[in-house]
Design an enzyme around this catalytic site. Structure first.
Site, PDB file in Angstrom:
ATOM      1  N   ILE A  89      -5.029   3.046   9.734  1.00 37.70           N
ATOM      2  CA  ILE A  89      -4.625   4.223  10.508  1.00 37.70           C
ATOM      3  C   ILE A  89      -5.151   5.463   9.794  1.00 37.70           C
ATOM      4  CG2 ILE A  89      -2.670   5.543  11.416  1.00 37.70           C
ATOM      5  CD1 ILE A  89      -1.110   2.843  11.463  1.00 37.70           C
ATOM      6  N   THR A  93      -7.639  11.965   4.587  1.00 36.75           N
ATOM      7  CA  THR A  93      -8.824  11.899   3.725  1.00 36.75           C
ATOM      8  C   THR A  93      -9.868  10.980   4.354  1.00 36.75           C
ATOM      9  OG1 THR A  93      -8.115   9.963   2.466  1.00 36.75           O
ATOM     10  CG2 THR A  93      -7.286  12.126   1.722  1.00 36.75           C
ATOM     11  N   HIS A  95     -10.874   8.307   3.321  1.00 34.00           N
ATOM     12  CA  HIS A  95     -10.576   6.921   2.952  1.00 34.00           C
ATOM     13  C   HIS A  95     -10.672   5.998   4.177  1.00 34.00           C
ATOM     14  CE1 HIS A  95      -8.654   3.678   0.691  1.00 34.00           C
ATOM     15  NE2 HIS A  95      -7.843   3.496   1.720  1.00 34.00           N
TER      16      HIS A  95
END
Length: 172
Positions: A89, A93, A95
Site C-alpha cells: 500500500i 516515500t 519505498h
C-alpha cells in the site's frame, strides 16, 4: 481491449486436478488483505479438485521476500505452479515503487528462469480501501484470479508438453 474479470468464477471442470501440486507463498505484511487472497485461492483450487494435501502454504514476512521464496519453490521442481501473494500500500516515500518493481521483476524471473508457472498476485494499491475492495470487497478477490490463472497455466504447460496444440480445458 475488453478484459475478463476472473473473480467472476466459473468452474473450469478440470479432470485431473487431483494430480496437481501447488505452492502458495504469501506475505504476512498487510495480512488483513493477504490472508483473504490466500483463502480465496485455496477455496478455488479445492473446488476444482486439487487435493488439500497437494497445496503447500509458505508464509514470508513481506512482499519483498516473495521473490526468494517463490524462486526456491520453483527450483524444487515439486510444484506444477507457484502462486505469490502480497499487498503493498502506497505510503509517503518511494519505498512503494521500489518494492512493487522488485517483486514484479522477481516473479517475472521465476517465470523466465524456471519451468514452473509463477502467478503474480501482488496488490499494489494507493490505500487500504482499494486493497480491501480487491481482496473480497466490491471489486472481487484477486486470490480467485490467481488460482484460476495457476490452473490455466498448468493446463497450458501440460498441453504444450503433450504437443497436442489445443490449449484450453476440455481438450484431449
Amino acid at each position: 481491449m475488453a478484459t475478463v474479470n476472473l473473480s467472476d468464477y466459473k468452474p473450469l471442470n478440470i479432470t485431473n486436478a487431483d494430480e496437481f501440486s501447488i505452492g502458495i507463498v504469501f506475505s504476512e505484511w498487510n495480512d488483513f488483505v493477504t490472508y483473504n487472497l490466500r483463502d480465496a485461492a485455496l477455496e478455488i483450487l479445492e473446488k476444482e479438485g486439487v487435493k488439500r494435501e497437494n497445496i503447500r502454504l509458505f508464509e514470508v514476512p513481506g512482499a519483498f521476500e516473495l521473490n526468494y521464496a517463490a524462486m526456491q519453490l520453483c527450483k524444487e521442481r515439486k510444484y506444477d505452479a507457484v502462486i505469490a501473494i502480497g499487498c503493498v500500500i502506497r505510503g509517503e516515500t518511494p519505498h512503494f515503487d521500489y518494492v512493487c518493481s522488485a517483486v514484479a521483476q522477481g516473479i517475472k524471473d521465476c517465470n523466465i528462469l524456471t519451468d514452473t508457472p509463477t502467478i503474480f498476485c501482488l496488490l499494489t494499491d494507493d490505500n487500504k480501501e482499494q486493497s480491501i475492495a480487491r481482496s473480497g470487497g466490491n471489486l472481487g478477490n484477486k486470490g480467485v484470479e490467481a488460482a484460476v490463472t495457476a490452473l490455466r497455466m498448468i493446463d497450458f504447460k501440460k498441453n504444450l508438453s503433450d504437443k497436442k496444440g489445443n490449449i484450453g480445458f476440455g481438450h484431449s
